[in-house]
Design a protein around this motif. Structure first.
Motif, PDB file in Angstrom:
ATOM      1  N   GLN A  83       4.604   6.816  -7.233  1.00  0.00           N
ATOM      2  CA  GLN A  83       3.779   7.506  -8.231  1.00  0.00           C
ATOM      3  C   GLN A  83       2.402   6.871  -8.288  1.00  0.00           C
ATOM      4  OE1 GLN A  83       5.997   7.447 -11.918  1.00  0.00           O
ATOM      5  NE2 GLN A  83       7.180   9.249 -11.319  1.00  0.00           N
ATOM      6  N   VAL A  84       1.384   7.689  -8.296  1.00  0.00           N
ATOM      7  CA  VAL A  84       0.007   7.213  -8.360  1.00  0.00           C
ATOM      8  C   VAL A  84      -0.730   7.983  -9.434  1.00  0.00           C
ATOM      9  CG1 VAL A  84      -0.124   6.438  -5.960  1.00  0.00           C
ATOM     10  CG2 VAL A  84      -0.696   8.802  -6.520  1.00  0.00           C
ATOM     11  N   THR A  85      -1.704   7.325 -10.039  1.00  0.00           N
ATOM     12  CA  THR A  85      -2.462   7.987 -11.099  1.00  0.00           C
ATOM     13  C   THR A  85      -3.505   8.921 -10.521  1.00  0.00           C
ATOM     14  OG1 THR A  85      -2.153   6.030 -12.473  1.00  0.00           O
ATOM     15  CG2 THR A  85      -3.830   7.595 -13.171  1.00  0.00           C
ATOM     16  N   MET A  86      -4.269   8.381  -9.578  1.00  0.00           N
ATOM     17  CA  MET A  86      -5.393   9.144  -9.059  1.00  0.00           C
ATOM     18  C   MET A  86      -5.102   9.659  -7.653  1.00  0.00           C
ATOM     19  SD  MET A  86      -7.644   8.741 -11.522  1.00  0.00           S
ATOM     20  CE  MET A  86      -9.320   8.991 -10.920  1.00  0.00           C
ATOM     21  N   MET A  87      -5.392  10.950  -7.434  1.00  0.00           N
ATOM     22  CA  MET A  87      -5.341  11.530  -6.098  1.00  0.00           C
ATOM     23  C   MET A  87      -6.654  12.275  -5.872  1.00  0.00           C
ATOM     24  SD  MET A  87      -1.430  12.944  -5.721  1.00  0.00           S
ATOM     25  CE  MET A  87      -1.436  13.121  -3.944  1.00  0.00           C
ATOM     26  N   PHE A  88      -7.176  12.156  -4.669  1.00  0.00           N
ATOM     27  CA  PHE A  88      -8.468  12.742  -4.339  1.00  0.00           C
ATOM     28  C   PHE A  88      -8.344  13.561  -3.060  1.00  0.00           C
ATOM     29  CE2 PHE A  88     -10.638   9.941  -7.299  1.00  0.00           C
ATOM     30  CZ  PHE A  88      -9.936   8.756  -7.237  1.00  0.00           C
ATOM     31  N   TRP A  89      -9.226  14.542  -2.934  1.00  0.00           N
ATOM     32  CA  TRP A  89      -9.354  15.305  -1.690  1.00  0.00           C
ATOM     33  C   TRP A  89     -10.792  15.175  -1.182  1.00  0.00           C
ATOM     34  CZ3 TRP A  89      -5.455  17.217   1.076  1.00  0.00           C
ATOM     35  CH2 TRP A  89      -4.238  17.433   0.440  1.00  0.00           C
ATOM     36  N   TYR A  90     -10.899  14.857   0.121  1.00  0.00           N
ATOM     37  CA  TYR A  90     -12.198  14.683   0.760  1.00  0.00           C
ATOM     38  C   TYR A  90     -12.330  15.661   1.930  1.00  0.00           C
ATOM     39  CZ  TYR A  90     -12.769  10.135  -1.584  1.00  0.00           C
ATOM     40  OH  TYR A  90     -12.908   9.122  -2.515  1.00  0.00           O
ATOM     41  N   PRO A  96       1.399  19.041  -9.221  1.00  0.00           N
ATOM     42  CA  PRO A  96       2.507  19.245 -10.165  1.00  0.00           C
ATOM     43  C   PRO A  96       3.143  17.959 -10.678  1.00  0.00           C
ATOM     44  CG  PRO A  96       3.203  19.693  -7.920  1.00  0.00           C
ATOM     45  CD  PRO A  96       1.728  19.473  -7.867  1.00  0.00           C
ATOM     46  N   ASN A  97       2.993  16.862  -9.939  1.00  0.00           N
ATOM     47  CA  ASN A  97       3.574  15.587 -10.386  1.00  0.00           C
ATOM     48  C   ASN A  97       2.751  14.432  -9.824  1.00  0.00           C
ATOM     49  OD1 ASN A  97       4.530  15.013  -7.657  1.00  0.00           O
ATOM     50  ND2 ASN A  97       6.082  16.598  -8.045  1.00  0.00           N
ATOM     51  N   LEU A  98       3.242  13.211 -10.025  1.00  0.00           N
ATOM     52  CA  LEU A  98       2.445  12.031  -9.665  1.00  0.00           C
ATOM     53  C   LEU A  98       2.567  11.625  -8.208  1.00  0.00           C
ATOM     54  CD1 LEU A  98       3.032   9.814 -12.842  1.00  0.00           C
ATOM     55  CD2 LEU A  98       1.021  11.161 -12.239  1.00  0.00           C
ATOM     56  N   SER A 132       0.833  -1.197   0.000  1.00  0.00           N
ATOM     57  CA  SER A 132       0.000   0.000   0.000  1.00  0.00           C
ATOM     58  C   SER A 132       0.869   1.249   0.000  1.00  0.00           C
ATOM     59  CB  SER A 132      -0.892   0.012   1.239  1.00  0.00           C
ATOM     60  OG  SER A 132      -0.137   0.104   2.412  1.00  0.00           O
ATOM     61  N   ALA A 133       0.345   2.338  -0.528  1.00  0.00           N
ATOM     62  CA  ALA A 133       1.071   3.601  -0.587  1.00  0.00           C
ATOM     63  C   ALA A 133       1.142   4.225   0.801  1.00  0.00           C
ATOM     64  CB  ALA A 133       0.353   4.556  -1.536  1.00  0.00           C
ATOM     65  N   VAL A 134       2.266   4.913   1.059  1.00  0.00           N
ATOM     66  CA  VAL A 134       2.410   5.659   2.312  1.00  0.00           C
ATOM     67  C   VAL A 134       2.145   7.128   1.993  1.00  0.00           C
ATOM     68  CG1 VAL A 134       3.955   6.344   4.167  1.00  0.00           C
ATOM     69  CG2 VAL A 134       4.043   4.007   3.257  1.00  0.00           C
ATOM     70  N   ILE A 135       1.198   7.700   2.687  1.00  0.00           N
ATOM     71  CA  ILE A 135       0.758   9.064   2.395  1.00  0.00           C
ATOM     72  C   ILE A 135       1.056   9.946   3.588  1.00  0.00           C
ATOM     73  CG2 ILE A 135      -1.229  10.495   1.786  1.00  0.00           C
ATOM     74  CD1 ILE A 135      -2.552   7.780   0.870  1.00  0.00           C
ATOM     75  N   SER A 136       1.766  11.037   3.357  1.00  0.00           N
ATOM     76  CA  SER A 136       2.063  12.005   4.412  1.00  0.00           C
ATOM     77  C   SER A 136       1.270  13.268   4.143  1.00  0.00           C
ATOM     78  CB  SER A 136       3.562  12.331   4.433  1.00  0.00           C
ATOM     79  OG  SER A 136       4.312  11.168   4.691  1.00  0.00           O
ATOM     80  N   ASN A 146      -5.857  16.268 -10.776  1.00  0.00           N
ATOM     81  CA  ASN A 146      -5.325  15.748 -12.041  1.00  0.00           C
ATOM     82  C   ASN A 146      -3.926  16.306 -12.271  1.00  0.00           C
ATOM     83  OD1 ASN A 146      -7.855  14.448 -12.750  1.00  0.00           O
ATOM     84  ND2 ASN A 146      -8.633  16.515 -13.146  1.00  0.00           N
ATOM     85  N   GLN A 147      -3.006  15.424 -12.621  1.00  0.00           N
ATOM     86  CA  GLN A 147      -1.636  15.858 -12.832  1.00  0.00           C
ATOM     87  C   GLN A 147      -1.536  16.648 -14.118  1.00  0.00           C
ATOM     88  OE1 GLN A 147       1.085  14.255 -14.975  1.00  0.00           O
ATOM     89  NE2 GLN A 147       2.498  15.801 -14.220  1.00  0.00           N
TER      90      GLN A 147
END
Lengths: 116, 112
Positions: free
Chosen positions: A28-35, A71-73, A1-5, A50-51
């Protein structure tokens, strides 16, 4: 799983000011979301980051209030602009990992924002 | 924003009891995810489901992808005090801009 800071983890801000929240992923991940998660409530999607292009906002959320950069993935920011007490919430960054057609979504620890 | 119907809203159970909760939608999904959220933390992924009818376990947790693709179920067996928290389901949309829609949450309290 990705580690998110996610930074900051919490903040108390004066009304009328703006706060920028950062989300850094260890891969690097394709999709990023804000909730947004209001006290005692479920998670509501603000936008898909969206990158290299403008974020895709959900109904009820606008770019002027919640500008997003990607700005990036591996990195994204969410700004909560011209804050009012109604913006007091937890803001969460999420990323999607894919293995072929299978996907999973992971979350940062969140930013607890209090506007006074 | 759109949310999935999740029930029950909250439940108190005795330690050692089994727990069941479910999530229903008016739309079909191709992925169902189940999360647990502790106070002051982000949601943590428990189980992911990808096929209608799929049954998947993670320790004492078992989840099922409903055959209609519009619902999902989570069971916790032999609950323990650390199971306390809020459980969310999430479905991934199948068309348009892909995104995850979250359930309303089930707040679980375990009485020792």
């Amino acid at each position: 799983s990705a580690v998110i800071s996610q930074k900051p983890s919490r903040d108390i801000c004066q009304r009328g000011t703006s706060l920028t929240i950062q989300c850094q992923v260890d891969s690097q991940v394709t999709m990023m979301f804000w909730y947004r998660q209001q006290p005692g409530q479920s998670l509501t999607l603000i936008a898909t980051a969206n990158q290299g292009s403008e974020a895709t906002y959900e109904s009820g959320f606008v770019i002027d209030k919640f500008p997003i950069s990607r700005p990036n993935l591996t990195f994204s920011t969410l700004t909560v602009s011209n804050m009012s007490p109604e913006d007091s919430s937890i803001y969460l960054c999420s990323v999607e990992n894919s293995w072929g057609a299978d996907t999973e979504a992971f979350f940062g620890q969140g930013t607890r924002l209090t506007v006074v | 924003g759109q949310q999935l119907n999740q029930s029950p809203q909250s439940m108190f159970i005795q330690e050692g009891e089994d727990v069941s909760m479910n999530c229903t939608s008016s739309s079909i999904f191709n992925t169902w995810l189940w999360y647990k959220q502790d106070p002051g933390e982000g949601p943590v992924l428990l189980i992911a489901l990808y096929k209608a009818g799929e049954l998947t376990s993670n320790g004492r947790l078992t989840a099922q992808f409903g055959t209609t693709r519009k619902d999902s179920f989570l069971n916790i067996s032999a609950s323990i005090p650390s199971d306390v928290g809020i459980y969310f389901c999430a479905g991934r949309t199948t068309s348009g801009t892909y995104k995850y829609i979250f359930g309303t949450g089930t707040r679980l309290k375990v009485l020792a």
